[in-house]
Design a protein around this motif. Structure first.
Motif, mmCIF file in Angstrom:
data_model
loop_
_atom_site.group_PDB
_atom_site.id
_atom_site.type_symbol
_atom_site.label_atom_id
_atom_site.label_comp_id
_atom_site.label_asym_id
_atom_site.label_seq_id
_atom_site.Cartn_x
_atom_site.Cartn_y
_atom_site.Cartn_z
ATOM 1 N N PRO A 26 11.083 -7.063 10.472
ATOM 2 C CA PRO A 26 10.747 -6.104 11.498
ATOM 3 C C PRO A 26 10.661 -4.661 11.032
ATOM 4 C CG PRO A 26 13.045 -6.766 11.697
ATOM 5 C CD PRO A 26 12.428 -7.618 10.631
ATOM 6 N N ARG A 27 11.278 -4.302 9.918
ATOM 7 C CA ARG A 27 11.263 -2.913 9.490
ATOM 8 C C ARG A 27 9.907 -2.584 8.889
ATOM 9 N NH1 ARG A 27 15.200 0.920 8.121
ATOM 10 N NH2 ARG A 27 14.486 2.447 6.599
ATOM 11 N N VAL A 28 9.299 -1.488 9.329
ATOM 12 C CA VAL A 28 7.936 -1.211 8.887
ATOM 13 C C VAL A 28 7.718 0.207 8.392
ATOM 14 C CG1 VAL A 28 6.923 -2.955 10.376
ATOM 15 C CG2 VAL A 28 7.232 -0.642 11.251
ATOM 16 N N GLN A 29 8.765 0.985 8.204
ATOM 17 C CA GLN A 29 8.536 2.325 7.682
ATOM 18 C C GLN A 29 7.824 2.232 6.341
ATOM 19 O OE1 GLN A 29 12.113 4.556 7.382
ATOM 20 N NE2 GLN A 29 12.485 4.594 9.582
ATOM 21 N N ALA A 30 6.908 3.123 6.128
ATOM 22 C CA ALA A 30 6.129 3.102 4.889
ATOM 23 C C ALA A 30 6.594 4.217 3.974
ATOM 24 C CB ALA A 30 4.646 3.269 5.218
ATOM 25 N N ALA A 31 7.104 3.863 2.814
ATOM 26 C CA ALA A 31 7.637 4.873 1.893
ATOM 27 C C ALA A 31 6.499 5.572 1.166
ATOM 28 C CB ALA A 31 8.581 4.216 0.891
ATOM 29 N N ARG A 76 14.739 -2.973 0.737
ATOM 30 C CA ARG A 76 14.191 -2.014 -0.219
ATOM 31 C C ARG A 76 12.678 -1.928 -0.061
ATOM 32 N NH1 ARG A 76 17.173 -3.272 -6.042
ATOM 33 N NH2 ARG A 76 19.318 -2.880 -5.343
ATOM 34 N N TYR A 77 12.140 -0.782 -0.461
ATOM 35 C CA TYR A 77 10.696 -0.649 -0.603
ATOM 36 C C TYR A 77 10.327 -0.993 -2.046
ATOM 37 C CZ TYR A 77 11.066 2.192 3.659
ATOM 38 O OH TYR A 77 11.320 2.640 4.924
ATOM 39 N N TYR A 78 9.115 -1.497 -2.225
ATOM 40 C CA TYR A 78 8.614 -1.785 -3.572
ATOM 41 C C TYR A 78 7.245 -1.144 -3.741
ATOM 42 C CZ TYR A 78 12.429 -5.050 -4.210
ATOM 43 O OH TYR A 78 13.688 -5.601 -4.335
ATOM 44 N N LEU A 79 7.089 -0.422 -4.837
ATOM 45 C CA LEU A 79 5.838 0.255 -5.167
ATOM 46 C C LEU A 79 5.140 -0.533 -6.267
ATOM 47 C CD1 LEU A 79 4.000 2.842 -5.005
ATOM 48 C CD2 LEU A 79 5.455 3.789 -6.815
ATOM 49 N N GLY A 80 3.894 -0.900 -6.030
ATOM 50 C CA GLY A 80 3.168 -1.670 -7.038
ATOM 51 C C GLY A 80 1.686 -1.700 -6.759
ATOM 52 N N TRP A 81 1.010 -2.685 -7.320
ATOM 53 C CA TRP A 81 -0.445 -2.753 -7.261
ATOM 54 C C TRP A 81 -0.906 -4.131 -6.803
ATOM 55 C CZ3 TRP A 81 -3.342 1.579 -8.589
ATOM 56 C CH2 TRP A 81 -2.637 2.613 -9.201
ATOM 57 N N ILE A 82 -2.031 -4.155 -6.086
ATOM 58 C CA ILE A 82 -2.712 -5.419 -5.824
ATOM 59 C C ILE A 82 -4.188 -5.234 -6.174
ATOM 60 C CG2 ILE A 82 -1.111 -6.001 -3.946
ATOM 61 C CD1 ILE A 82 -3.507 -5.589 -2.023
ATOM 62 N N PRO A 83 -4.841 -6.287 -6.695
ATOM 63 C CA PRO A 83 -6.273 -6.162 -6.990
ATOM 64 C C PRO A 83 -7.074 -6.061 -5.699
ATOM 65 C CG PRO A 83 -5.502 -8.408 -7.362
ATOM 66 C CD PRO A 83 -4.280 -7.584 -7.077
ATOM 67 N N LYS A 84 -8.171 -5.334 -5.752
ATOM 68 C CA LYS A 84 -8.996 -5.169 -4.550
ATOM 69 C C LYS A 84 -9.544 -6.494 -4.043
ATOM 70 C CE LYS A 84 -10.300 -0.312 -5.097
ATOM 71 N NZ LYS A 84 -11.400 0.661 -5.262
ATOM 72 N N THR A 85 -9.632 -7.478 -4.916
ATOM 73 C CA THR A 85 -10.086 -8.801 -4.472
ATOM 74 C C THR A 85 -9.083 -9.446 -3.522
ATOM 75 O OG1 THR A 85 -9.121 -9.715 -6.491
ATOM 76 C CG2 THR A 85 -11.490 -9.266 -6.511
ATOM 77 N N ASP A 86 -7.815 -8.982 -3.541
ATOM 78 C CA ASP A 86 -6.791 -9.503 -2.635
ATOM 79 C C ASP A 86 -6.646 -8.668 -1.372
ATOM 80 O OD1 ASP A 86 -6.185 -11.605 -4.249
ATOM 81 O OD2 ASP A 86 -4.270 -10.825 -4.977
ATOM 82 N N TYR A 87 -7.418 -7.595 -1.266
ATOM 83 C CA TYR A 87 -7.224 -6.679 -0.141
ATOM 84 C C TYR A 87 -7.658 -7.297 1.187
ATOM 85 C CZ TYR A 87 -6.164 -2.036 1.668
ATOM 86 O OH TYR A 87 -5.579 -0.976 2.327
ATOM 87 N N HIS A 102 17.964 2.710 1.443
ATOM 88 C CA HIS A 102 16.709 1.952 1.363
ATOM 89 C C HIS A 102 15.816 2.587 0.297
ATOM 90 C CE1 HIS A 102 17.814 -0.176 5.020
ATOM 91 N NE2 HIS A 102 18.109 0.993 5.557
ATOM 92 N N PRO A 103 16.120 2.361 -0.967
ATOM 93 C CA PRO A 103 15.365 3.011 -2.045
ATOM 94 C C PRO A 103 13.975 2.403 -2.220
ATOM 95 C CG PRO A 103 16.932 1.450 -2.950
ATOM 96 C CD PRO A 103 17.214 1.505 -1.486
ATOM 97 N N LEU A 104 13.120 3.181 -2.859
ATOM 98 C CA LEU A 104 11.795 2.705 -3.255
ATOM 99 C C LEU A 104 11.871 2.300 -4.724
ATOM 100 C CD1 LEU A 104 8.721 2.349 -2.913
ATOM 101 C CD2 LEU A 104 8.474 4.778 -3.433
ATOM 102 N N MET A 105 11.642 1.014 -4.997
ATOM 103 C CA MET A 105 11.720 0.493 -6.349
ATOM 104 C C MET A 105 10.329 0.499 -6.968
ATOM 105 S SD MET A 105 14.902 -0.095 -5.983
ATOM 106 C CE MET A 105 15.227 -0.773 -7.621
ATOM 107 N N GLY A 106 10.242 0.916 -8.229
ATOM 108 C CA GLY A 106 8.938 0.930 -8.863
ATOM 109 C C GLY A 106 9.001 1.249 -10.339
ATOM 110 N N TYR A 107 7.871 1.039 -10.996
ATOM 111 C CA TYR A 107 7.729 1.309 -12.425
ATOM 112 C C TYR A 107 6.805 2.507 -12.617
ATOM 113 C CZ TYR A 107 9.921 -3.157 -13.607
ATOM 114 O OH TYR A 107 10.825 -4.185 -13.762
ATOM 115 N N PRO A 108 7.020 3.312 -13.662
ATOM 116 C CA PRO A 108 6.112 4.423 -13.951
ATOM 117 C C PRO A 108 4.687 3.926 -14.176
ATOM 118 C CG PRO A 108 8.124 4.616 -15.231
ATOM 119 C CD PRO A 108 8.148 3.248 -14.606
#
Length: 485
Positions: A22-27, A158-169, A36-42
């Motif tokens: 249910p939580r939907v805040q967008a980091a 937690r929030y997660y920062l990452g990538w998805i290919p545009k073919t999956d959009y 509620h940290p945002l996890m990610g890689y440089p």
């Protein structure tokens, strides 16, 4: 025979699990916190990450190789992120440049929800797996690079920062970042339940606020603005003053005052946030602060939304994919039908009434009503009998009425020009229509399900009359709604 509609393109959901977050805040990137940290890689795997002791990045703390970071805070002025990470057994804490993690610096974040299970990658490579994102997980699209979108998703605290290919959009559905506001931002008149013919009137010169017997044209207007968490400011229209409490009375004050609203039937009770006091009308004396009591009719107020000429219109489009309600059951079965998969008839109704008078009807409440009163047909959709029935039993509470069902756009134009709204049936779907613009003969469409099949966006769209008579926006009929006091 009852008319039915199936949101056919949503058959993709039949084989999917109904896990629901249910939580939907967008980091992006300010919503995260230590809890509620945002996890990610440089962004760069080759370049070392420079960590500083201060947000201004004047003093270097250390440099680190490629690894996962926890982002806890964003300093917008300095364009810096406060991060922590592990180096062996040691915890490193400090500041890094925002562009260490976010690719597109001026990208306008868009609320985005997983319409299917998908994979989030650490970097722009399908060999760099990061997280599995379940159906209905909420987040934001925050950037793009080549054939990839950068996104955030909220998962397990937690929030997660990452990538998805545009073919999956295509597995993503877009929505406004909406809240369940009991009343929309806008311009209203205010009346007391106990004095229905009396309008709240503020004397901005004297700083007083009282009830005055008026005709409709004399009613004073107030600007209602949502701040956060169902807290609002109320200002006499066109002024920089606010309704607040002074010496135990309701007054027009210069200090920004926040109020919370609670709905009781067709009325609202107000509570001043700082003092936690309500306001009540006392016959022959005025409007005084009172201990907040939900049972007192003296504390009940009617807010009537009005339109001010040349006022900028702000559209709110509630989405059936919103995780706040999208995963909720609409009808039991195998598979279960949810608001996301089958709720266009319900959420278009929410959009139509919200655009009409600013009053929010919870989609889950409306879905339960529809199903329990025989307006939903399993694997077929919502019957249009819902609209007249709900208006008859609940319209008085939400200050609207059903004006019938029509088939011609000439009658629709007249209705919209008089301030009404409508729900229309298009192929396999319902939409809301919230306005008519005579200058270019166009209609304002609010679509609860955005995807490539229809020429609509999350912000609402002005479309031509010809568009409403052809293709995927061809309207078979219109259910009309108007506001009542």
């Amino acid at each position: 025979m009852k008319k039915r509609v199936t949101c056919g393109f949503l058959l993709l959901f039949l084989a999917l699990s109904l896990s629901f977050e249910p939580r939907v805040q967008a980091a992006y990137p300010a919503a995260m916190s230590a809890a509620h940290p945002l996890m990610g890689y440089p962004l760069s795997r080759a370049r070392k990450t420079i960590v500083y002791t201060d947000a201004a990045r004047k003093k270097k703390l250390t440099t680190l190789t490629y690894r996962e970071f926890s982002i806890l805070k964003y300093d917008k002025t300095k364009q810096s992120l406060y991060v922590t990470c592990k180096e062996g057994t040691k915890i490193i804490k400090g500041w890094v440049k925002r562009n260490t993690f976010f690719f597109t610096q001026d990208f306008k974040a868009v609320q985005s929800f997983a319409n299917q299970n998908l994979t989030l990658y650490q970097a722009k490579s399908t060999s760099m797996y990061y997280q599995s994102i379940p159906l209905y997980t909420g987040g934001s699209t925050v950037g793009e690079s080549g054939s990839w979108y950068q996104m955030t998703f909220y998962l397990n605290g937690r929030y997660y920062l990452g990538w998805i290919p545009k073919t999956d959009y295509g597995k993503i559905r877009l929505s406004m970042d909406t809240t369940e506001q009991l009343l929309a931002d806008g311009t209203y008149t205010i009346r007391a339940r106990e004095r229905n013919r009396f309008s709240l009137t503020a004397d901005t010169a004297k700083g007083t606020a009282l009830l005055r017997k008026t005709t409709g044209k004399e009613n004073q207007l107030y600007t209602l603005k949502h701040v956060e968490n169902n807290q609002y400011t109320i200002s006499p229209y066109g002024t920089e003053l606010y309704l607040g409490l002074k010496d135990g009375k309701l007054a027009a004050v210069s200090d920004k005052t926040l109020w919370t609203f609670t709905r009781y039937g067709r009325y609202f009770a107000l509570r001043e946030v700082k003092s936690q006091k309500g306001i009540a009308f006392v016959s022959g004396k005025g409007i005084f602060e009172r201990r907040y009591a939900r049972t007192s009719s003296l504390q009940n107020w009617v807010f009537t939304k009005t339109t001010v000429k040349n006022e900028e219109r702000k559209n709110t489009v509630f989405s059936q994919y919103d995780p706040k309600w999208g995963g909720n059951t609409y009808c039991d079965g195998n598979p279960v039908r949810t608001i996301s998969s089958s709720g266009c008839g319900v959420v278009s109704f929410v959009n139509a009434i919200y655009a009409l008078n600013g009053e929010y009807i919870d989609p889950t409440v409306l879905a339960r009503y529809s199903n329990s009163h025989g307006h939903y047909f399993y694997m077929q959709g919502t019957a249009d009998t819902l609209y007249a029935d709900f208006a008859r039993t609940n319209g008085v509470f939400y200050h609207f009425k059903w004006d019938g069902k029509i088939y011609d756009t000439a009658s629709l134009k007249k209705h919209l020009k008089n301030g009404g709204t409508a729900v229309a049936l298009v192929p396999g779907h319902y939409i809301a229509i919230a306005g008519y613009r005579e200058s270019d003969n166009s209609f304002l469409v609010l679509d609860s399900a955005i995807y490539n099949k229809r020429p609509t966006t999350i912000n609402g769209d002005w479309v031509s009359e010809a568009t409403l008579r052809t293709g995927t926006l061809y309207c078979s009929y219109f259910h009309l709604f108007s506001r009542v006091k």
